[in-house]
Design a protein around this motif. Structure first.
Motif, mmCIF file in Angstrom:
data_model
loop_
_atom_site.group_PDB
_atom_site.id
_atom_site.type_symbol
_atom_site.label_atom_id
_atom_site.label_comp_id
_atom_site.label_asym_id
_atom_site.label_seq_id
_atom_site.Cartn_x
_atom_site.Cartn_y
_atom_site.Cartn_z
ATOM 1 N N UNK A 2 0.808 -1.222 0.000
ATOM 2 C CA UNK A 2 0.000 0.000 0.000
ATOM 3 C C UNK A 2 0.838 1.267 0.000
ATOM 4 N N UNK A 3 2.174 1.107 -0.043
ATOM 5 C CA UNK A 3 3.043 2.275 -0.025
ATOM 6 C C UNK A 3 3.090 2.967 1.316
ATOM 7 N N UNK A 4 2.954 2.179 2.401
ATOM 8 C CA UNK A 4 2.928 2.738 3.751
ATOM 9 C C UNK A 4 4.160 2.321 4.544
ATOM 10 N N UNK A 5 4.454 3.078 5.572
ATOM 11 C CA UNK A 5 5.557 2.785 6.484
ATOM 12 C C UNK A 5 5.224 1.517 7.277
ATOM 13 N N UNK A 6 6.159 0.591 7.354
ATOM 14 C CA UNK A 6 5.946 -0.639 8.126
ATOM 15 C C UNK A 6 6.186 -0.443 9.613
ATOM 16 N N UNK A 7 6.697 0.737 9.982
ATOM 17 C CA UNK A 7 7.074 0.957 11.372
ATOM 18 C C UNK A 7 8.462 0.444 11.686
ATOM 19 N N UNK A 8 9.184 0.004 10.670
ATOM 20 C CA UNK A 8 10.527 -0.551 10.843
ATOM 21 C C UNK A 8 11.495 0.185 9.916
ATOM 22 N N UNK A 9 12.648 0.539 10.464
ATOM 23 C CA UNK A 9 13.675 1.215 9.664
ATOM 24 C C UNK A 9 14.731 0.249 9.150
#
Length: 416
Positions: free
Chosen positions: A132-139
């Protein structure tokens, strides 16, 4: 069959390894146990889930990740997801020394989470956000090379800034520098290497060395006491090498020939079973006389059982890797790059390698590791010498169509 001097560690090395294993990963850690549940252990149902669970169609593969806004300057933090037992800890297990030192040096707080238990399971967690082109919360994440290849192919990994990675660029071992799934390491750097070797129990083999897949499949004295792995790339890759084929450039006909050869081993009951990490108990007891094995397990088994030996086939061995990636839309890319580079500094790499006992991908680490434990530094399963590295081969990356077809054939072979 000739008797040979077995490949084994010296008494001093074993004593040192016992010390390391007592305060380090521990015998047969969860990391090695969980490795068995990765891609190679796919059933047909799990494979279907990988290839048909909402991943964008093939036409989107190969697209570059859309650059994301980097908040590293304002937010001194990193969210780092890794496998269990894959980071050094203090003896009281209250701190992670290398991570603590990184925080002191940089002022960056690392939120370290051991939430990767299985490649397929973890991909299922992060896939919806990536798609979805969203941040996974992981860097920063650590995944095995086949999954790293898939994530890169789908355009879901960010390109790394080479100017932020001076130690990593300079110190990466040559054998890991140029995987076909990420040429030049544009998107990834290895966390560890994982070597597949032949392990055998000298009590069960009558003192004989087992050092080839040909012996595993054809030696009548081993009938019914041979094990291969449920990891497709390891089992088929080692068989391809034994047949004189290059795992980096094989054809479908070569693959089918390797499957056919293994099928004969099943049909004539030469192969006892295909296993995950549970081969360790059978090998230790002698129920398996010889098998394909992961080097980290062999090191741990040898510490308690001097009958366990290993061999590097003349044909070579398969090397895979677990790899650091920055997912698309990660908020702290520059901070993550600082952490990647930090683990390629020689003293830091040595401290990590001494704890986890997997192949260290950092060139020149041996002298630093010797300061911690000379026996570990001399162990070519942790620090491969030039001869060992020259025999290593990587299994080539697969297209989506090949991955599906090959895993189906392998699942049928092993009865998954």
């Amino acid at each position: 069959m000739d008797h040979h001097e077995p490949d084994r560690l010296s008494a001093a090395q074993l004593a040192a390894l016992r010390r390391s294993l007592t305060s380090g990963r521990g015998a047969l850690t969860r990391r090695s146990l969980l490795r068995a549940s990765g891609a190679g252990a796919l059933t047909l149902g799990a494979l279907a889930g990988l290839t048909g669970c909402g991943i964008p169609p093939a036409k989107r593969e190969g697209t570059a990740a859309v650059p994301s806004d980097d908040h590293s300057d304002r937010e001194k933090e990193i969210n780092f997801s890794n496998w269990t037992e894959y980071m050094d800890t203090s003896e009281d297990e209250k701190t992670r020394p290398t991570l603590a030192e990184f925080g002191k040096r940089t002022g960056i707080k690392v939120k370290y989470t051991e939430d990767i238990n299985d490649n397929v399971e973890f991909f299922g967690k992060i896939r919806p956000q990536l798609a979805a082109g969203q941040d996974t919360g992981r860097d920063l994440i650590v995944v095995t090379d086949w999954l790293a290849a898939r994530i890169i192919r789908l355009g879901w990994a960010q390109k790394l800034d080479a100017s932020h990675l001076p130690h990593a660029f300079a110190n990466l071992s040559p054998q890991f520098r140029n995987p076909d799934w990420d040429p030049g390491r544009v998107h990834s750097y290895p966390w560890t290497g994982i070597s597949t070797v032949i392990a055998y129990n000298t009590k069960a083999t009558g003192g004989r060395k087992v050092d080839s897949v040909t012996q595993l499949l054809d030696d009548p004295s081993l009938k019914g006491r041979v094990g291969f792995l449920t990891e497709m790339r390891d089992t088929v890759g080692m068989t391809l090498l034994d047949q004189g084929k290059d795992p980096a450039s094989f054809t479908t006909a070569d693959y089918d020939a390797a499957i056919g050869r293994l099928q004969k081993g099943v049909d004539k009951k030469q192969i006892r079973r295909f296993t995950g990490n549970d081969y360790t108990a059978d090998l230790d007891k002698g129920d398996l006389a010889a098998c394909l094995a992961w080097a980290g397990d062999v090191i741990q088994l040898q510490a308690d059982n001097p009958d366990i030996q290993y061999a590097i086939p003349a044909a070579g061995y398969i090397t895979s890797s677990d790899n650091l990636l920055v997912p698309a839309k990660a908020r702290h890319k520059a901070n993550a790059e600082k952490l990647i580079d930090y683990y390629y500094e020689l003293p830091v790499a040595a401290q990590l390698a001494a704890y986890i006992s997997y192949v260290c991908p950092v060139e020149g680490v041996k002298d630093e590791l010797a300061k911690i434990d000379p026996a570990l530094a001399d162990n070519t399963l942790i620090v491969p010498d030039k001869a060992m590295a020259a025999k290593s081969h990587a299994f080539r990356s697969l297209t989506s169509e090949e991955e599906t077809a090959y895993e189906e054939k392998f699942a049928k072979l092993i009865g998954a």
